[in-house]
Design an enzyme around this catalytic site. Sequence first.
Site, PDB file in Angstrom:
ATOM      1  N   LYS A 191      18.430 -56.565  77.765  1.00  0.00           N
ATOM      2  CA  LYS A 191      17.684 -56.243  76.673  1.00  0.00           C
ATOM      3  C   LYS A 191      16.710 -57.236  76.144  1.00  0.00           C
ATOM      4  O   LYS A 191      16.999 -58.456  75.894  1.00  0.00           O
ATOM      5  CB  LYS A 191      18.910 -56.460  75.433  1.00  0.00           C
ATOM      6  CG  LYS A 191      18.401 -55.437  74.363  1.00  0.00           C
ATOM      7  CD  LYS A 191      17.183 -55.909  73.309  1.00  0.00           C
ATOM      8  CE  LYS A 191      17.371 -56.892  72.373  1.00  0.00           C
ATOM      9  NZ  LYS A 191      16.143 -57.125  71.816  1.00  0.00           N
ATOM     10  N   GLY A 244      18.735 -67.557  73.582  1.00  0.00           N
ATOM     11  CA  GLY A 244      17.994 -67.271  72.186  1.00  0.00           C
ATOM     12  C   GLY A 244      18.314 -68.605  71.206  1.00  0.00           C
ATOM     13  O   GLY A 244      18.831 -69.674  71.650  1.00  0.00           O
ATOM     14  N   SER A 245      18.303 -68.185  70.063  1.00  0.00           N
ATOM     15  CA  SER A 245      18.632 -69.149  69.097  1.00  0.00           C
ATOM     16  C   SER A 245      20.094 -69.633  68.901  1.00  0.00           C
ATOM     17  O   SER A 245      20.942 -68.520  69.065  1.00  0.00           O
ATOM     18  CB  SER A 245      18.110 -68.872  67.462  1.00  0.00           C
ATOM     19  OG  SER A 245      18.551 -67.664  67.302  1.00  0.00           O
ATOM     20  N   THR A 246      20.470 -70.602  68.467  1.00  0.00           N
ATOM     21  CA  THR A 246      21.820 -71.046  67.998  1.00  0.00           C
ATOM     22  C   THR A 246      22.420 -70.180  67.119  1.00  0.00           C
ATOM     23  O   THR A 246      23.655 -69.640  67.258  1.00  0.00           O
ATOM     24  CB  THR A 246      22.095 -72.482  67.845  1.00  0.00           C
ATOM     25  OG1 THR A 246      21.375 -73.324  68.928  1.00  0.00           O
ATOM     26  CG2 THR A 246      23.286 -72.864  67.438  1.00  0.00           C
ATOM     27  N   GLU A 247      21.674 -69.724  66.142  1.00  0.00           N
ATOM     28  CA  GLU A 247      22.184 -68.839  64.908  1.00  0.00           C
ATOM     29  C   GLU A 247      22.649 -67.423  65.621  1.00  0.00           C
ATOM     30  O   GLU A 247      23.842 -67.265  65.397  1.00  0.00           O
ATOM     31  CB  GLU A 247      21.110 -68.594  64.233  1.00  0.00           C
ATOM     32  CG  GLU A 247      21.649 -67.785  62.891  1.00  0.00           C
ATOM     33  CD  GLU A 247      20.357 -67.306  62.077  1.00  0.00           C
ATOM     34  OE1 GLU A 247      19.278 -67.806  62.268  1.00  0.00           O
ATOM     35  OE2 GLU A 247      20.489 -66.191  61.474  1.00  0.00           O
ATOM     36  N   ILE A 248      21.790 -66.826  66.492  1.00  0.00           N
ATOM     37  CA  ILE A 248      22.117 -65.616  67.136  1.00  0.00           C
ATOM     38  C   ILE A 248      23.222 -65.663  68.061  1.00  0.00           C
ATOM     39  O   ILE A 248      24.259 -64.903  68.486  1.00  0.00           O
ATOM     40  CB  ILE A 248      21.038 -64.960  67.521  1.00  0.00           C
ATOM     41  CG1 ILE A 248      19.984 -64.636  66.598  1.00  0.00           C
ATOM     42  CG2 ILE A 248      21.468 -63.484  68.267  1.00  0.00           C
ATOM     43  CD1 ILE A 248      20.075 -63.864  65.494  1.00  0.00           C
ATOM     44  N   GLY A 249      23.412 -66.848  68.964  1.00  0.00           N
ATOM     45  CA  GLY A 249      24.344 -67.240  69.742  1.00  0.00           C
ATOM     46  C   GLY A 249      25.612 -67.130  69.230  1.00  0.00           C
ATOM     47  O   GLY A 249      26.641 -66.495  69.869  1.00  0.00           O
ATOM     48  N   GLU A 266      22.540 -69.838  76.493  1.00  0.00           N
ATOM     49  CA  GLU A 266      21.321 -70.820  76.626  1.00  0.00           C
ATOM     50  C   GLU A 266      20.708 -70.960  75.145  1.00  0.00           C
ATOM     51  O   GLU A 266      19.770 -69.960  74.863  1.00  0.00           O
ATOM     52  CB  GLU A 266      20.533 -70.468  77.519  1.00  0.00           C
ATOM     53  CG  GLU A 266      21.174 -70.509  78.996  1.00  0.00           C
ATOM     54  CD  GLU A 266      21.349 -71.936  79.441  1.00  0.00           C
ATOM     55  OE1 GLU A 266      20.548 -72.731  79.031  1.00  0.00           O
ATOM     56  OE2 GLU A 266      22.200 -72.030  80.258  1.00  0.00           O
ATOM     57  N   CYS A 300      12.397 -74.141  75.017  1.00  0.00           N
ATOM     58  CA  CYS A 300      13.631 -74.732  74.408  1.00  0.00           C
ATOM     59  C   CYS A 300      13.629 -76.082  74.605  1.00  0.00           C
ATOM     60  O   CYS A 300      14.367 -76.859  73.826  1.00  0.00           O
ATOM     61  CB  CYS A 300      14.789 -73.748  74.882  1.00  0.00           C
ATOM     62  SG  CYS A 300      14.821 -73.655  76.642  1.00  0.00           S
ATOM     63  N   GLU A 397      15.452 -76.987  65.002  1.00  0.00           N
ATOM     64  CA  GLU A 397      14.358 -76.538  66.024  1.00  0.00           C
ATOM     65  C   GLU A 397      13.227 -75.986  65.273  1.00  0.00           C
ATOM     66  O   GLU A 397      13.345 -75.004  64.552  1.00  0.00           O
ATOM     67  CB  GLU A 397      15.251 -75.604  66.879  1.00  0.00           C
ATOM     68  CG  GLU A 397      14.207 -75.280  68.118  1.00  0.00           C
ATOM     69  CD  GLU A 397      14.816 -74.278  69.154  1.00  0.00           C
ATOM     70  OE1 GLU A 397      15.629 -73.391  68.190  1.00  0.00           O
ATOM     71  OE2 GLU A 397      14.716 -74.825  70.096  1.00  0.00           O
TER      72      GLU A 397
HETATM   73  P1  NAD Z   1      16.509 -65.013  68.917  1.00  0.00           P
HETATM   74  O1  NAD Z   1      18.001 -65.577  68.888  1.00  0.00           O
HETATM   75  O2  NAD Z   1      15.968 -64.746  67.587  1.00  0.00           O
HETATM   76  O3  NAD Z   1      16.289 -63.723  69.792  1.00  0.00           O
HETATM   77  C1  NAD Z   1      16.553 -63.737  71.056  1.00  0.00           C
HETATM   78  C2  NAD Z   1      17.235 -62.301  71.527  1.00  0.00           C
HETATM   79  O4  NAD Z   1      18.482 -62.152  70.572  1.00  0.00           O
HETATM   80  C3  NAD Z   1      16.356 -61.094  71.122  1.00  0.00           C
HETATM   81  O5  NAD Z   1      16.108 -60.470  72.443  1.00  0.00           O
HETATM   82  C4  NAD Z   1      16.839 -60.690  70.041  1.00  0.00           C
HETATM   83  O6  NAD Z   1      16.315 -59.486  69.976  1.00  0.00           O
HETATM   84  C5  NAD Z   1      18.261 -60.820  70.014  1.00  0.00           C
HETATM   85  N1  NAD Z   1      19.067 -60.543  68.858  1.00  0.00           N
HETATM   86  C6  NAD Z   1      18.683 -60.760  67.804  1.00  0.00           C
HETATM   87  N2  NAD Z   1      19.522 -60.743  66.986  1.00  0.00           N
HETATM   88  C7  NAD Z   1      20.592 -60.199  67.803  1.00  0.00           C
HETATM   89  C8  NAD Z   1      22.010 -59.975  67.446  1.00  0.00           C
HETATM   90  N3  NAD Z   1      22.527 -59.697  66.086  1.00  0.00           N
HETATM   91  N4  NAD Z   1      22.807 -59.318  68.446  1.00  0.00           N
HETATM   92  C9  NAD Z   1      22.480 -59.594  69.764  1.00  0.00           C
HETATM   93  N5  NAD Z   1      21.140 -59.759  70.045  1.00  0.00           N
HETATM   94  C10 NAD Z   1      20.273 -60.102  69.026  1.00  0.00           C
HETATM   95  O7  NAD Z   1      15.694 -66.187  69.642  1.00  0.00           O
HETATM   96  P2  NAD Z   1      14.076 -65.883  69.951  1.00  0.00           P
HETATM   97  O8  NAD Z   1      13.369 -66.165  68.476  1.00  0.00           O
HETATM   98  O9  NAD Z   1      13.565 -64.574  70.239  1.00  0.00           O
HETATM   99  O10 NAD Z   1      13.747 -67.150  70.989  1.00  0.00           O
HETATM  100  C11 NAD Z   1      13.512 -68.524  70.422  1.00  0.00           C
HETATM  101  C12 NAD Z   1      14.924 -69.313  70.456  1.00  0.00           C
HETATM  102  O11 NAD Z   1      15.461 -68.966  71.886  1.00  0.00           O
HETATM  103  C13 NAD Z   1      14.837 -70.798  70.489  1.00  0.00           C
HETATM  104  O12 NAD Z   1      16.005 -71.120  69.699  1.00  0.00           O
HETATM  105  C14 NAD Z   1      14.808 -71.309  71.643  1.00  0.00           C
HETATM  106  O13 NAD Z   1      15.466 -72.772  71.798  1.00  0.00           O
HETATM  107  C15 NAD Z   1      16.010 -70.475  72.619  1.00  0.00           C
HETATM  108  N6  NAD Z   1      15.646 -70.547  73.815  1.00  0.00           N
HETATM  109  C16 NAD Z   1      16.605 -70.995  74.753  1.00  0.00           C
HETATM  110  C17 NAD Z   1      16.358 -71.199  76.089  1.00  0.00           C
HETATM  111  C18 NAD Z   1      17.338 -72.141  76.997  1.00  0.00           C
HETATM  112  O14 NAD Z   1      17.600 -71.964  78.117  1.00  0.00           O
HETATM  113  N7  NAD Z   1      18.440 -72.678  76.443  1.00  0.00           N
HETATM  114  C19 NAD Z   1      15.301 -70.913  76.659  1.00  0.00           C
HETATM  115  C20 NAD Z   1      14.396 -70.255  75.964  1.00  0.00           C
HETATM  116  C21 NAD Z   1      14.425 -69.879  74.362  1.00  0.00           C
END
Ligand code: NAD
Length: 495
Positions: A191, A244-249, A266, A300, A397
Site C-alpha cells: 500500500k 511512516g510516522s510514529t503516530e501511525i506506527g 521504521e 527520516c 519531528e
Molecule cells: P504517515 O505515517 O502519515 O503515512 C505512512 C503510510 O501509512 C502512508 O502510506 C499512509 O497512507 C499510511 N497510513 C496512514 N494512516 C494509516 C492507518 N491508520 N493505518 C494504516 N496505514 C496508514 O507518514 P508520511 O507522512 O507519509 O511520511 C513521513 C513519516 O515517515 C515521517 O515520520 C518519517 O520519519 C517517516 N519515515 C521513516 C523512515 C524510516 O526508515 N524510519 C523512512 C522514511 C520516512
Amino acid sequence: MDQIIERSLGDVTGAGDQLMWIDGEAVAALAGGTIDIFNPSNGARIGTSPAGLAADIDRAVQAARRSFKSGVWSRMPGAARQKILWRAADMIEARAAEIATVEALNAGQLYPFAQAMVHGAVELLRYFAGWATKIHGLTSEISGPMGQFHAYTLRDPIGVAGMIVPWNVPFGLVMTKLGAALAAGCSCVVKPSEETPYSALMLVRILEEAGVPKGVVNVVTGYGHEAGAALAEHPDVDKIAFTGSTEIGKRIVRAAAGNLKKVTLELGGKSPVIMFDDADLAKAIPSTAMGIFLHSGQICIAGSRLYVQRKIFDQVMAGLAGAAASLKIGDAFSPATQIGPLISARQRERVSELVASGVAGGATLVAGGQVHGEQGFYFQPTVLAHPKADSRVIREEIFGPVITANVFDEFDEVLEAANDSTFGLASTVYTTDISKAHRAAKALQAGFVWINCHFVSDPSLPGGGFKQSGWGREMGAEGLDAYLQTKSVFTSLNG
Ligand code: NAD
C-alpha cells in the site's frame, strides 16, 4: 536533461490516470473512487490513482494467499528466485531514467537525487537476490536424558506480508521491503502513500515482466485510514512492514493485534548531530547542511538537532546560515535547483507552524523561516538557534528543511542532550579525535551513528530505530530474518 524536463511537462509513462495491480491485472477500485495526484514542484494535478478500500485489500490478500499456498514462488528453488530478482534489477536499471522522472514529478525529489535513489534500489534488489540462495538453518548435536537426536532448524517464509510506505522515497522504501520479502519467498500486498502511488505500480509490472508470478506482488492504492488500516487489520495477513510516522506506527501495532501478525516498524526521527570543537569545519559544516537540507529535510534520518561546542558555535552558525541562504530553491527538474519542494501544502503548513512556534518560544531565526514562492510547496532552508530543550522544535519531528542549534560545553552533557528524545533513529558526530568519536558512538541511542559523514548506508548493514523510532531492522541479514520464521526439527536416533 532538457529532454527530461520536456517529458515531465508532458505525458510521463507511469504517471497520469493509473490503475492498481491485483493478481497480475491492472484494476480500478471496486467502489470506483479515485484520488488526485499532484506535482509538488508547481502544485499541478498530474493524474489519479484508485481509492482502494477494504474490499480491494481483501481481493489482493486473497490473491497473495493463493500464490503463497500454491508454492509458485514460496517453494520455487532459491536459485530460480535469485535469477528472476537479478533480472528485475537489470530491467529497473535499464528504465532508471523513466522511474526517476516519475519520482521527481510525483515526490518532488530533485532529479539527480531521484536517480541516485533508483540506483540504490537496484543495488538493494541485487543484494537480496543473493540471499535467496543462502537461507540456511543450523544443525545441533543434542544429547540429553531423553537420548540422542539429529536436530536442525528450517527457515520458512513468513507467508503473506503487507507493506505500507510513505511519500518521501517511494520507490526505494518499497524496494527495501520487497527485496527481502521476495528473497525469503513471501507473497506481498503493498500500500503506497496516497500521495505517491506511481513508482510502486511501475515496479510491480517490471517484477512480473522479469518472471515473478502473478499474485505474488499486489499493489493497492488508497488512503491510509481506509486501504492502509484494512491491510493492517486483515486476519489473513501474517506480517506488516510499515514505514511512516510514529503516530501511525502505534495504530498499526493496535490493528495488528487481532491476529497477532508480526510487525516491523521504521518510524520517525529527531536525529542529533554533535559537533566538537576539534572537528574539521571545512567538511563538517557542508556535511551538516546536506544532512538536513537534502530532499528538503523529508528524510527520516536527517540530522535535525545540532549541538555545537561553545568555542566554534558562532563560526558554525555563520557557515550554516551562508549555506542555507545560498541554496537555490526550485523545480525538481531544473538543473540549477539545489533544494526542491515539500510534498504538499499541508506539509508546508506544518513546517511553517512549527518554525513559528520555535520563534515564539524564544529561539533565534538565524536563516530562512519563510514559505517560498507562490506556486508549488516550498519552504526556505531554516536554522533556529537556542530553542529550549522542551520546545516542540526540539521534541517533534518537523520533516522539513529546519535544523535547530544549541551550545554545549562537556562530552557527558551533550550525550545526555542528544539521547534526551523519544526517537532514536540516527545520529552524527564530527570530531578529529578518534577515541572521542567511538566513545560517543557507544553512548548514542540510535540505529545509525555516522562519524564525520552523513546519510551513508549499505544494503549489507541493518537500519532501524531505537526507542520510538521503530521495531526491528531492514537491510542486511536482519532484514531478511524479518520475513522468515524458524522451525526446530528433532529426529530420534535411539534405535
Ligand atoms: P504517515 O505515517 O502519515 O503515512 C505512512 C503510510 O501509512 C502512508 O502510506 C499512509 O497512507 C499510511 N497510513 C496512514 N494512516 C494509516 C492507518 N491508520 N493505518 C494504516 N496505514 C496508514 O507518514 P508520511 O507522512 O507519509 O511520511 C513521513 C513519516 O515517515 C515521517 O515520520 C518519517 O520519519 C517517516 N519515515 C521513516 C523512515 C524510516 O526508515 N524510519 C523512512 C522514511 C520516512
